[in-house]
Scaffold this active site. Structure first.
Site, PDB file in Angstrom:
ATOM      1  CE  LYS A 234      -3.554  -2.070   3.044  1.00 35.85           C
ATOM      2  NZ  LYS A 234      -4.762  -1.948   2.220  1.00 35.85           N
ATOM      3  NE  ARG A 308     -10.680 -10.468  -1.033  1.00 37.37           N
ATOM      4  CZ  ARG A 308     -11.154  -9.584  -1.922  1.00 37.37           C
ATOM      5  NH1 ARG A 308     -11.534  -9.977  -3.124  1.00 37.37           N
ATOM      6  NH2 ARG A 308     -11.233  -8.313  -1.609  1.00 37.37           N
TER       7      ARG A 308
END
Length: 454
Positions: A234, A308
């Site tokens: 990020k 996830r």
């Protein structure tokens, strides 16, 4: 808590008059109070507080504007607006429990690192309030807020495990932990892959409570204690709030504390895959193919879609015993924030009855939620040329929906399942919530669970 309740209104307690918009003239104020309000332009505007002068030159009470059918939690503004002392409401609220919770929520301050608490207010319990209910609901919310607000240097996987152990001890729950390479031997390969690059070993925390033959309620919370994005790193701005990426775990722990405190007749199971998505020589890579606990092979399209992956292994385990109700909570996608903003978490379920109950509960307890569709045609967006599924889509559309569809691949037996894509953070101050970590959806869930299993 900066607000303390006492059982009966003392004679010295100052009154707070809650005034609806346009109802000043019919609020039962004395002529002098009415004149003071009029002179100060007070008309019951939502959230406005006006102190009333006392006969001795001090404070004699307060007016608080509730607007036109405004949220009851807005009463939390009083926790910051009133001077220290003893107070009481001059009339009964339609929902006294919610009014009391609003005061408590508005008084919250995170003090672990030296910040001083807010005002020291003492309030007479609103008429009709259930003190035990208010205490356990506020306790669960504050637990979630505290955990999210704690930075990653003090809330890594081991520290999160310690929190669960402490909660288990309080409620006499059982706890087991599978950590490090034991995850591979126990068949949790995706939890291991996501967390193996950290100096703190990844782990699956498993807490169980209640009679073994009671209806099974399983809560799964994403426990990514910090998310760099992995090798798909990020930018700095994207990492700034990543201490909150364990917000799903924080919220299910807050909900679990509510359930255990009231002694619901359920077999509660809490599963938290606790990891850091770090960068090192052994970090998992874009293009890797991981085989999940369920046997589904997953191509890694982006290492920043790690939540996830760890949830998938935990959900597969939860699904194996087919609980009567399965809930997962995760700070999963930015797409959910784009669609609904930070204050309105989406949830996904195929169970229409559960969705209806959640909608009713959300409105009743002022805990915003919005149902989003598990739109099956979008499953094709997760296709992979070399594996059963990819962890991301190629086009970037419908990111929250496709993340939910990815998770649905790992819930096969359980018919009552709901996924919550929460933000877990207040970016701006609200009357009942300061800037910082937030509990989202768990008060609505508590209402549904209590009615189903109470």
């Amino acid at each position: 808590m900066a607000v303390e309740f006492f059982d009966k209104a003392l004679k010295a307690a100052l009154p707070v008059h809650c005034i609806a918009a346009g109802k000043l003239e019919t609020a039962g104020l004395s002529p002098s109070e009415l004149a003071w309000a009029t002179a100060n332009g007070f008309a019951g505007e939502a959230g406005r507080t006006l102190l009333l002068p006392g006969a001795d030159g001090g404070v004699g009470g307060a007016l608080f504007g509730i607007g036109a059918d405004g949220p009851v939690l807005g009463i939390g503004a009083l926790a910051k607006a009133l001077p220290d002392g003893e107070w009481r409401f001059s009339s009964r609220h339609a929902d006294p429990n919610l009014a009391a919770l609003g005061l408590l929520f508005g008084s919250y301050t995170f003090t672990r690192y030296g910040r001083k608490p807010g005002r020291a207010l003492r309030f007479a319990l609103p008429e009709g309030v259930d003190p035990a209910f208010v205490k356990r609901i506020a306790g669960g919310v504050f637990l979630a807020r505290d955990l999210i607000n704690t930075p990653a240097n003090d809330m890594g996987p081991q520290a999160l495990e310690n929190v669960v152990r402490a909660l288990a001890k309080v409620h006499k729950a059982e706890i087991s932990v599978i950590a490090g390479d034991e995850l591979l031997r126990a068949n949790f390969p995706m939890i291991h892959a996501v967390g193996r690059a950290s100096v703190e070993a990844p782990r699956l925390i498993d807490m169980q409570w209640g009679p073994a033959d009671a209806p099974k309620l399983t809560l799964v919370g994403k426990g990514v204690c910090f998310d760099t994005g992995g090798l798909d790193i990020k930018p700095a701005s994207g990492m700034l709030l990543m201490k909150k990426d364990m917000g799903g775990a924080a919220n299910v722990l807050g909900l679990a504390s509510m359930v255990m405190a009231v002694g619901l007749k359920v077999r509660l199971r809490v599963l938290i895959p606790a990891v850091e998505n770090s960068i090192s020589a052994n970090a998992f890579r874009p293009g890797d193919v991981l085989t999940s606990r369920k046997g589904i092979s997953v191509e890694i399209g982006n290492t920043d879609a790690e939540g996830r992956l760890v949830l998938a292994d935990a959900l597969a385990l939860a699904d194996e015993e087919q609980p009567q109700m399965l809930v997962d909570m995760a700070t999963l996608t930015g797409a959910a924030r784009v669609a609904l903003g930070p204050d309105l978490p989406p949830f996904y379920t195929d169970d229409d009855a559960l969705a209806d109950e959640l909608g009713e509960a959300s409105a009743a307890v002022e805990d915003p939620l919005w149902r989003m569709p598990l739109w099956q045609p979008y499953t094709a967006k997760l296709s992979s040329r070399i594996a059963d599924v990819n962890n991301v889509t190629a086009d970037g559309f419908a990111g929250s929906i496709t993340a939910a569809l990815f998770l649905k691949c790992f819930v096969e037996k359980t018919t009552c399942w709901a996924h919550f894509d929460i933000y877990g953070w207040n970016p701006t101050e609200r009357p009942h919530a300061p800037v910082g970590g937030e509990a989202q959806g768990i008060r609505a869930l508590e209402r549904v669970i209590s009615r189903r299993f109470g």
